[in-house]
Design a protein around this motif. Structure first.
Motif, PDB file in Angstrom:
ATOM      1  N   CYS A 259     -33.284  84.385  14.568  1.00 24.62           N
ATOM      2  CA  CYS A 259     -32.632  83.809  15.872  1.00 24.62           C
ATOM      3  C   CYS A 259     -31.693  82.870  15.551  1.00 24.62           C
ATOM      4  O   CYS A 259     -31.751  82.090  14.619  1.00 24.62           O
ATOM      5  N   TYR A 260     -30.810  82.938  16.361  1.00 26.67           N
ATOM      6  CA  TYR A 260     -29.770  81.798  16.465  1.00 26.67           C
ATOM      7  C   TYR A 260     -29.281  81.440  17.875  1.00 26.67           C
ATOM      8  O   TYR A 260     -28.636  82.306  18.560  1.00 26.67           O
ATOM      9  N   ASN A 261     -29.747  80.282  18.414  1.00 24.58           N
ATOM     10  CA  ASN A 261     -29.362  79.683  19.667  1.00 24.58           C
ATOM     11  C   ASN A 261     -29.833  80.864  20.760  1.00 24.58           C
ATOM     12  O   ASN A 261     -29.050  81.427  21.433  1.00 24.58           O
TER      13      ASN A 261
ATOM     14  N   ASP B 263     -35.333  80.674  12.165  1.00 24.01           N
ATOM     15  CA  ASP B 263     -34.325  80.093  12.851  1.00 24.01           C
ATOM     16  C   ASP B 263     -33.202  79.847  12.001  1.00 24.01           C
ATOM     17  O   ASP B 263     -33.242  79.264  10.839  1.00 24.01           O
ATOM     18  N   ASN B 264     -31.949  80.122  12.285  1.00 25.51           N
ATOM     19  CA  ASN B 264     -30.947  80.248  11.501  1.00 25.51           C
ATOM     20  C   ASN B 264     -29.799  79.126  11.907  1.00 25.51           C
ATOM     21  O   ASN B 264     -28.950  79.527  12.511  1.00 25.51           O
ATOM     22  N   ASN B 265     -30.261  77.925  11.720  1.00 18.98           N
ATOM     23  CA  ASN B 265     -29.353  76.697  12.267  1.00 18.98           C
ATOM     24  C   ASN B 265     -29.089  76.660  13.681  1.00 18.98           C
ATOM     25  O   ASN B 265     -27.960  76.332  13.731  1.00 18.98           O
ATOM     26  N   SER B 266     -29.850  77.033  14.405  1.00 13.95           N
ATOM     27  CA  SER B 266     -29.782  76.635  15.979  1.00 13.95           C
ATOM     28  C   SER B 266     -29.599  75.451  16.402  1.00 13.95           C
ATOM     29  O   SER B 266     -30.193  74.229  15.845  1.00 13.95           O
TER      30      SER B 266
ATOM     31  N   THR C  65     -34.517  76.522  20.067  1.00 15.96           N
ATOM     32  CA  THR C  65     -35.065  77.732  19.710  1.00 15.96           C
ATOM     33  C   THR C  65     -36.283  77.667  18.898  1.00 15.96           C
ATOM     34  O   THR C  65     -37.432  78.159  19.259  1.00 15.96           O
TER      35      THR C  65
ATOM     36  N   GLN D  96     -37.274  78.504   8.663  1.00 13.22           N
ATOM     37  CA  GLN D  96     -35.710  78.081   8.581  1.00 13.22           C
ATOM     38  C   GLN D  96     -35.067  79.164   7.706  1.00 13.22           C
ATOM     39  O   GLN D  96     -35.669  79.155   6.566  1.00 13.22           O
TER      40      GLN D  96
ATOM     41  N   GLN E 235     -25.979  80.891   6.944  1.00  9.38           N
ATOM     42  CA  GLN E 235     -25.832  81.408   8.006  1.00  9.38           C
ATOM     43  C   GLN E 235     -25.495  82.900   8.032  1.00  9.38           C
ATOM     44  O   GLN E 235     -24.991  83.345   7.018  1.00  9.38           O
TER      45      GLN E 235
ATOM     46  N   LYS F 277     -27.224  86.945   9.775  1.00  5.29           N
ATOM     47  CA  LYS F 277     -28.179  87.873   9.991  1.00  5.29           C
ATOM     48  C   LYS F 277     -28.800  88.341   8.667  1.00  5.29           C
ATOM     49  O   LYS F 277     -29.730  88.544   8.443  1.00  5.29           O
TER      50      LYS F 277
ATOM     51  N   LYS G  47     -23.941  86.998  20.016  1.00  5.18           N
ATOM     52  CA  LYS G  47     -23.102  86.538  18.941  1.00  5.18           C
ATOM     53  C   LYS G  47     -22.193  87.360  18.356  1.00  5.18           C
ATOM     54  O   LYS G  47     -21.521  86.916  17.369  1.00  5.18           O
TER      55      LYS G  47
END
Length: 320
Positions: free
Chosen positions: A10-12, A37-40, A44, A57, A61, A63, A204
Motif C-alpha cells: 500500500c501507498y496512500n 505500508d510504503n511511506n504513505s 493508510t 513498514q 519506495q 512496489k 500511482k
C-alpha cells in the motif's frame, strides 16, 4: 507458518484500505491479512490496523521493494497478493488459493483481461499496453499467460522463496510472469472481475514512464533468460546491415576488378566480426543459463525440504 497469507502492498490508499481488509477477512477468515505500508503520507497504516490487518513498514519506495520484503518475512502454505485500491473483488480469492493448496500450482494469475478490464478501465493507453505486453511475452517465451501485469495473484511457498526480486517498481508483475514461465513452474489462470478505482482514489501508475519501464524489463529479461535468441537476433541484424553495404563493393569488384571503397569493405569486415562475436556470446551465455536452470532445480528441492520441515515442526507443536 500461516495457512494463507494475504499480502497487500500500500501507498496512500486510505480511501479504500478499510474496505479491502474487511472484504478479505470475510472471504478468507482463516487467512492472516498483511498490509505493508510504503511511506504513505495519509492514514493508510492506521486504518488498516483498525480494520484488523497486521501492518508492517517498508521504507524503500517502490512496489518491487515492498514485495521483496513480504516474501522474505512471511511463511505460509499459500500466498495471495492483491492491491489495496479495491479494484480486485475478494470472492475470487478462495478459488485461487485452492489451486495452490490442492492442485499444487506455483502461481495463479487473476485474469482481468478476459472479463471486465477493458470496459472498467478508463485509461485507453493502459488497455493498449496490457495487450501489447501480453502478446509480446507470450510470443517471446512461448506461453499463454492471460494477464501479464495483473496485481492479483496466488503463490506457493516454493515460488515465493525461490523468486529473485530484481525490479523496484510496478514492473515486478512482468518479472514474476517471465520467471515462472522460464523455470517451468505450474501457472494457472483464473478469470476475475475488475472494477475501476472508486472516486477519490488516485492511481500511482504513470502510463508512459511505467510503460517504458515494463518494456525495458521485458528486453532485459529476454536477454537474461533467452540469450541465444537475443544475441543471435542481434548478430543477424548486423549481418544484414553489413551485407547491404558490401553488395555494391562486390558488384564493382566483379565488373572492374577494383575495390574503390576500401573503407566500406573494412568496416563491413569488422561488422561481420561483431556479428560472429555476438553469436558466440549468445551460445556461451545460453550454456550458463542452462546451468542456472539446473542449479535452480536443486534450490527448489532444498526449498521443498525446508517447507516440509516447517510443517512437521508446526504439527508437533500443535499436538498435546
Amino acid at each position: 507458518m500461516d495457512e494463507i497469507a494475504v499480502l497487500i502492498p500500500c501507498y496512500n490508499e486510505s480511501k479504500t484500505i478499510t474496505k479491502v481488509v474487511s472484504d478479505w477477512k470475510k472471504a478468507l477468515p482463516e487467512a492472516v491479512i498483511y498490509v505493508y505500508d510504503n511511506n504513505s503520507s495519509d492514514q493508510t497504516a492506521i486504518l488498516a490496523r483498525q480494520a484488523g490487518a497486521v501492518v508492517r513498514q517498508e521504507y524503500l519506495q517502490g512496489k518491487g521493494n515492498v514485495i521483496r520484503r513480504m516474501f522474505r518475512e512471511i511463511d505460509a502454505k499459500a500466498y495471495l497478493m492483491v492491491d489495496g485500491d479495491d479494484t480486485y473483488p475478494a470472492e475470487f480469492g478462495r478459488e485461487m488459493v485452492d489451486r495452490v493448496l490442492h492442485r499444487h500450482a506455483d502461481m495463479v494469475v487473476g485474469d482481468r483481461l478476459s472479463s471486465t478490464y477493458f470496459q472498467e478501465n478508463k485509461r485507453p493507453f493502459h488497455n493498449l499496453g496490457n495487450s501489447l505486453v501480453r502478446k509480446t511475452i507470450n510470443k517471446l517465451f512461448k506461453n499463454d499467460i492471460k494477464d501479464i501485469m495483473t496485481g492479483y495473484r496466488a503463490f506457493s511457498y516454493n515460488f515465493v522463496k525461490t523468486f529473485p526480486v530484481l525490479s523496484k517498481g510496478f514492473e515486478i508483475e512482468t518479472e514474476m510472469s517471465i520467471h515462472a514461465v522460464d523455470k517451468n513452474m505450474q501457472v494457472e489462470n483464473v478469470v476475475i472481475e475488475y472494477r475501476d478505482r472508486p472516486e477519490g482514489s488516485e492511481s500511482k501508475l504513470n502510463t508512459y514512464s511505467d510503460g517504458l519501464k515494463v518494456l525495458r524489463t521485458i528486453a532485459r529479461l529476454y536477454r537474461n533468460y533467452k540469450p541465444l535468441g537475443f544475441f543471435s537476433g542481434f548478430a543477424f541484424l548486423l549481418t544484414v546491415i553489413s551485407t547491404i553495404f558490401l553488395i555494391p563493393v562486390v558488384i564493382t569488384y566483379a565488373r572492374t576488378g577494383l575495390v574503390p571503397n576500401f573503407p566500406t569493405l573494412i568496416v563491413c569486415g569488422f561488422v561481420y566480426m561483431a556479428a560472429i562475436i555476438s553469436l558466440f556470446a549468445g551460445m556461451l551465455l545460453s550454456s550458463i543459463v542452462q546451468q542456472d536452470r539446473q542449479d535452480f532445480e536443486i534450490r527448489l528441492i532444498a526449498c521443498q525440504y525446508r517447507y516440509e520441515q516447517i510443517l512437521r515442526q508446526d504439527t508437533s507443536e500443535q499436538e498435546p
